[in-house]
Design a protein around this motif. Structure first.
Motif, PDB file in Angstrom:
ATOM      1  N   ALA A  60     -10.222   4.310  -6.073  1.00 45.19           N
ATOM      2  CA  ALA A  60      -9.998   4.739  -4.836  1.00 45.19           C
ATOM      3  C   ALA A  60     -10.369   3.396  -4.121  1.00 45.19           C
ATOM      4  O   ALA A  60     -10.906   3.766  -2.477  1.00 45.19           O
ATOM      5  N   ASP A  61     -10.137   2.901  -4.359  1.00 43.08           N
ATOM      6  CA  ASP A  61     -10.178   1.493  -3.224  1.00 43.08           C
ATOM      7  C   ASP A  61      -9.371   0.870  -2.980  1.00 43.08           C
ATOM      8  O   ASP A  61      -9.590  -0.962  -2.684  1.00 43.08           O
ATOM      9  N   THR A  62      -8.249   0.511  -3.466  1.00 48.13           N
ATOM     10  CA  THR A  62      -6.726   0.319  -3.755  1.00 48.13           C
ATOM     11  C   THR A  62      -5.837   0.890  -2.788  1.00 48.13           C
ATOM     12  O   THR A  62      -5.564   2.090  -2.137  1.00 48.13           O
ATOM     13  N   ASP A  63      -5.230  -0.425  -1.865  1.00 49.18           N
ATOM     14  CA  ASP A  63      -3.911   0.067  -1.560  1.00 49.18           C
ATOM     15  C   ASP A  63      -2.737   0.337  -2.601  1.00 49.18           C
ATOM     16  O   ASP A  63      -2.144  -0.883  -2.548  1.00 49.18           O
ATOM     17  N   LEU A  64      -1.253   0.706  -2.633  1.00 49.77           N
ATOM     18  CA  LEU A  64      -0.147   0.182  -2.894  1.00 49.77           C
ATOM     19  C   LEU A  64      -0.093  -0.168  -1.588  1.00 49.77           C
ATOM     20  O   LEU A  64       0.671   0.549  -0.392  1.00 49.77           O
ATOM     21  N   LEU A  65       0.605  -1.561  -1.762  1.00 47.10           N
ATOM     22  CA  LEU A  65       1.747  -2.181  -0.863  1.00 47.10           C
ATOM     23  C   LEU A  65       3.199  -2.152  -0.286  1.00 47.10           C
ATOM     24  O   LEU A  65       3.501  -1.037  -1.410  1.00 47.10           O
ATOM     25  N   ASP A  66       3.873  -2.337   0.269  1.00 51.00           N
ATOM     26  CA  ASP A  66       5.002  -1.684   0.328  1.00 51.00           C
ATOM     27  C   ASP A  66       6.226  -2.598  -0.261  1.00 51.00           C
ATOM     28  O   ASP A  66       7.004  -2.482  -0.668  1.00 51.00           O
ATOM     29  N   GLY A  67       5.450  -3.713  -0.965  1.00 57.25           N
ATOM     30  CA  GLY A  67       6.237  -5.170  -1.136  1.00 57.25           C
ATOM     31  C   GLY A  67       5.800  -6.164  -1.627  1.00 57.25           C
ATOM     32  O   GLY A  67       4.386  -6.019  -1.206  1.00 57.25           O
ATOM     33  N   PRO A  68       6.042  -7.397  -1.851  1.00 53.39           N
ATOM     34  CA  PRO A  68       5.261  -8.501  -2.308  1.00 53.39           C
ATOM     35  C   PRO A  68       5.061  -8.520  -0.448  1.00 53.39           C
ATOM     36  O   PRO A  68       5.826  -8.694   0.538  1.00 53.39           O
ATOM     37  N   THR A  69       3.372  -9.392  -0.147  1.00 49.22           N
ATOM     38  CA  THR A  69       3.196  -9.563   0.628  1.00 49.22           C
ATOM     39  C   THR A  69       2.937 -11.226   1.142  1.00 49.22           C
ATOM     40  O   THR A  69       3.147 -11.907   2.075  1.00 49.22           O
ATOM     41  N   SER A  70       3.239 -11.947  -0.227  1.00 49.94           N
ATOM     42  CA  SER A  70       3.407 -13.359   0.034  1.00 49.94           C
ATOM     43  C   SER A  70       5.248 -14.069   0.314  1.00 49.94           C
ATOM     44  O   SER A  70       5.934 -13.133  -0.126  1.00 49.94           O
ATOM     45  N   ALA A  71       4.988 -14.754   1.073  1.00 53.03           N
ATOM     46  CA  ALA A  71       6.330 -14.725   1.893  1.00 53.03           C
ATOM     47  C   ALA A  71       7.545 -15.157   0.867  1.00 53.03           C
ATOM     48  O   ALA A  71       9.168 -15.636   0.850  1.00 53.03           O
ATOM     49  N   PHE A  72       7.234 -15.911  -0.372  1.00 56.54           N
ATOM     50  CA  PHE A  72       8.316 -16.244  -1.657  1.00 56.54           C
ATOM     51  C   PHE A  72       7.895 -15.308  -2.486  1.00 56.54           C
ATOM     52  O   PHE A  72       9.481 -14.502  -2.545  1.00 56.54           O
TER      53      PHE A  72
END
Lengths: 620, 620
Positions: free
Chosen positions: A96-108
């Protein structure tokens, strides 16, 4: 995204049979831990009985450390398009210390995902990346320091032990477990690895479990000098050769023969896509050298590299699931001139890129000046540092010189910074070193880098054997492993000459398995000699099939035997091709043993009598 | 004798081109000694110039120790039917301590010579055997102890030095001759080998020159820990395979790749005839295990062996010209029961034969009880002892055990007896030994056997790698050579599995050349690093052809390179197949070096200024 037409799928939806066929007389076993979703794979080799005058005598099965993943399990459903089963997401989520992101956060990463031109290359089932919640640290070191034993820690404890506790309690293994006392150069090799021991080693920084939260497919393993010596293999396409399909097959091939970790050193196009395919199908930790990709993004011009570009690349790869990054942050501006008088200058790719950058800008290495920011990225995904030795020697002449050791002290300084952020660290080492200078590398690394695990390339002990550099470096590797190196980076026969093919990879891996095992034996790792003893017993008893099946490369052993004696009847023959049927030392010895047994029996009786007598005498 | 019809001649009158073709860019050079008939062969590798911005810069030729005999000399006339040129008969004759005999004096030798059924197999130009005059001793040790420097001693001194004195005086070699300080474990490695040093080492028994007076074709070489580490190769047909033709070709093949000595371990029919062909064409010392042939003479029944039969066999082989005999005189009756509890009993063929004889007769080993008589034969022909380790371990489990070390102390006792007769001695060693127990073997041997040269088989450092035992044992060999072993007996990939073919022999030899060279480097043998430095310089400068030509196996190195980059233009390309043209660390480094040179130049000026200043200050 287009449907999946592409020739990649056609080629790899089926791995070739040679990379997946089960090992002979072996079965995959899973040892359960404290929870039902913790199942640690091992391989168990069944043996045939020994035929004696008194009848048949059982030879118990021998467990073998297994890096091959589900690929050698006939019960497993392999689907490269879907990737390997996810075994760690539950463990990660419940912390319980992580989040699922919407998608990659790097520009590349975003750009690649949205580029329709790449659809035919893209892995279909992209995972949603995960990242630490703001302000949280999700590294195994972090948990270890807080006294938490994670499932990953328990997993590696079980994996390292290879059921040694059960075998010790089983009288069939008593003689087979005998082994020589080791000389361990100050390592600590407990009689049995406990999860608490693993936790403690991680907390001290003496071991690492490379396990990115975005690589939940991996089977956790540990790198540290108080555990089995591990080996790393390298794959990677270059501009000149290779395709994604070949790289994935090479990864599975590497796992098959015993690669514990794998570095993807690709430098060609489609690095991002290749990496995704590899990670989703890789049971072992995957490492990269992110600066290689960063350099691709600036068309190969080192002086155009920037921290922003590097940062984006680190995030891109961390979100794909890369487990460790080689970071050449120790190549400092002031060290570069130390290499000018060398015979072979700077031979590390990463080292030379950064040296060029430093000189072009006359500024300090941006990986060094931004090191704390790198740590912040690493701690959010649990990527481990493999602090690169960009100034490692490229020839015997340059071994153990001022440039090399100056960089090592900086790696020590960086280790302390990484540890401040609870980021796991290992330290890369050479390279080209004559035998008499090998130990100094370990001694200095342990001191300067506070016992962080050492991870060396070879070292090669002479420069005059291109085409045999797996062997040349295997000699250095066995020694440096013995002295305390935790992981050995393999070298193939084509090192210095060309890119390895599958047979080169196999030769390199087996050579390094030998070196690592020789080191384990020399250190006195408990249980290490079991497989040797079982094989030697089989050899002495002319159980040819058992001898093949217990060897590091059962297929090659059988093949070499069969060149001279092809018939199946020879597999049970009481002679071998070296001496022929009428002239066999082992056969003669068996006669000797029978004759001697009579004498020995008498002596034994005498000894017992004496011993008992002495005991009574003492009791009085 | 019949004319020479036989298919042997058809097959071998021409050796295949692959065993005789000269090495690329190499020429055979002969360094003259103090007399015109003393010409020591070496190979010299020519190099291409380095292209710099300032123009072309010469790279001087590199001399290489050459074991290949006349076979690689395009100027030599090779005629296997005639044998090699006689280079030592003049030296032997002028000592005036030998007689030419009427013919073989052994019963077996005479019988074979007179058997018309063997005519088609027999070497045509049989030499008239020579023997010491009654009461005389003709060993190199004998001369050495009397203060005599023989041509053989001068020959090996020149050979060991590889023109190091001349190179040191030549400024072109100054940087190339730099090397690391060795760690030599008490060995004595003089800056230059003198004939007097050779004589002294022979007199002390610390080195041997195996050189039977009946093998005048050989190019003398020396075995001792204060000289280059040597390697031995084995050939030999067994009942199951091989022909005379193949054995001769294998011998030349072994010489080509670097075998310093060769043991003929044949056990099939026609041992006597095969040996004659080999000896007459062998530029290296030839060793045998005479008990193998003796056993053939009693149809493979060890218990029927007698001293008389053995004696006849020793004389038979000594008169053919065998240079060293493996004699298992240390397998004592009372040691045999010590092997009964071993995991793998007795694995030496010779050891098991003698153990069986001892038990069958319940008598002491007849080689032990007749040892002084054996010495008397050896001293009359200058055959050297290779005191066999019949009780060597056949598995890690049995390493360094009571049986092995008991035999070693007996070998020490026998060494003293042999030396009393001025007979040269080396001591055979294991075998299968884990890394941490390797050094004890050398330490004990040096003590128990009074520094007689140690000659070990491997050792193999793990039992679990059949099919890779050249590699497994190469790791042990590099270490044991470093610790002080004088000669390493090679192991091929097929050890434990089958008989080696030509490629296996090549792989075994190159592996052992690597091990021996690694040991020389580690001990700090003067000049040892020259070839490494020259090759590394070529590598760094992208002189591909020079890199190949300086390597231990130039053909394989080129072949591996050409798999990826076949075109000749790539041999001068400033990149290689590993990274492709646009991503080359060595190319980047060259830029770095140019930039750094500017800074380094400034620092150097500053240092000079400081140094001079300090000197003036001190003078004041």
């Amino acid at each position: 995204m287009s449907a999946i037409p592409h020739d990649f799928v056609r080629k790899t939806a089926q791995l070739s049979e040679e990379v997946t066929r089960p090992f002979p007389n072996s079965r995959k076993v899973y040892v359960s831990g404290s929870r039902p979703d913790l199942r640690v794979p091992m391989r168990e080799v069944s043996l045939t009985p020994t035929q004696t005058n008194q009848g048949s005598e059982e030879n118990p099965p021998i467990p073998v450390y297994d890096t091959s993943g589900p690929y050698t399990d006939p019960a497993a459903q392999i689907d490269l398009l879907a990737g390997l089963p996810d075994i760690r997401s539950g463990w990660i989520a419940e912390r319980a210390d992580t989040d699922l992101l919407d998608g990659p956060t790097s520009a590349f990463g975003r750009a690649r995902q949205q580029d329709p031109a790449l659809a035919h290359l893209r892995f279909e089932h992209l995972r949603i990346p995960r990242r630490a919640k703001p302000g949280r640290t999700v590294t195994q070191m972090h948990y270890a320091r807080r006294g938490i034993i994670t499932p990953e820690m328990e997993y590696v404890a079980i994996r390292e032990n290879l059921r040694l506790d059960a075998l010790r309690a089983d009288p069939r293994y008593r003689k087979l477990l005998r082994q020589h006392r080791g000389h361990n150069f100050g390592a600590t090799l407990p009689e049995l690895i406990t999860p608490e021991f693993v936790r403690d080693e991680l907390a001290r920084g003496r071991a690492i479990i490379p396990a990115n939260i975005n690589h939940p497919e991996l089977e956790p393993m540990i790198i540290g000098r108080n555990f089995r010596v591990k080996i790393n293999t390298n794959i990677g396409n270059s501009a000149l050769t290779s395709s994604i399909a070949e790289e994935v097959e090479k990864m599975v091939w590497s796992a098959r023969w015993g690669g514990d970790t794998l570095m993807d050193l690709s430098t060609g196009k489609h690095i991002h896509e290749t990496r995704e395919w590899i990670l989703r199908n890789a049971p072992m930790p995957i490492g990269t050298v992110p600066i290689y990709q960063a350099l691709e993004k600036v068309d190969g011009r080192p002086e155009e590299l920037t921290w922003e570009l590097m940062r984006d690349t680190l995030i891109e790869q961390a979100e794909q699931g890369v487990d460790y990054f080689t970071i050449h942050a120790g190549v400092l501006l002031r060290y570069v001139p130390l290499t000018a008088e060398r015979l072979t200058g700077i031979v590390s790719r990463g080292g030379s890129i950064l040296a060029k950058w430093c000189l072009a800008h006359h500024q300090e290495n941006f990986l060094y000046t931004h090191f704390e920011e790198i740590c912040e990225i690493m701690q959010a995904y649990d990527v481990a540092f493999s602090l690169g030795d960009g100034l490692r020697p490229g020839s015997l002449a340059d071994a153990n010189d001022a440039a090399q050791f100056a960089e090592l002290t900086t790696l020590g300084e960086l280790t302390q910074i990484a540890w401040k952020h609870d980021v796991q660290v290992m330290i890369e080492g050479p390279g080209h070193v004559p035998l008499q200078l090998v130990q100094e590398n370990v001694t200095k690394e342990l001191t300067d880098c506070y016992e962080a695990p050492f991870y060396t390339l070879g070292p090669i002990v002479t420069d005059i054997a291109p085409a045999y550099d797996h062997i040349t470096s295997g000699m250095g590797a066995a020694n440096i492993g013995w002295y305390g190196t935790a992981m050995l980076c393999y070298v193939t026969p084509k090192e210095h000459l060309g890119l390895p093919n599958k047979e080169d990879v196999r030769a390199g891996i087996i050579t390094y398995k030998i070196a690592a095992h020789a080191a384990d034996l020399a250190k006195g790792l408990p249980g290490a000699q079991l497989q040797d003893n079982a094989l030697s017993k089989a050899r002495f008893e002319f159980r040819w099939d058992d001898q093949f099946n217990l060897s590091l490369d059962p297929e090659r052993a059988r093949e070499y035997h069969d060149v001279t004696l092809p018939h199946q009847s020879h597999k049970v023959a009481h002679f071998c091709s070296m001496c022929g049927p009428h002239f066999c030392s082992m056969k003669i010895t068996q006669d000797v043993r029978e004759a001697a047994a009579v004498e020995a029996g008498l002596r034994e009786k005498a000894r017992e009598f004496r011993d008992e007598g002495a005991a009574i005498y003492k009791a009085v």
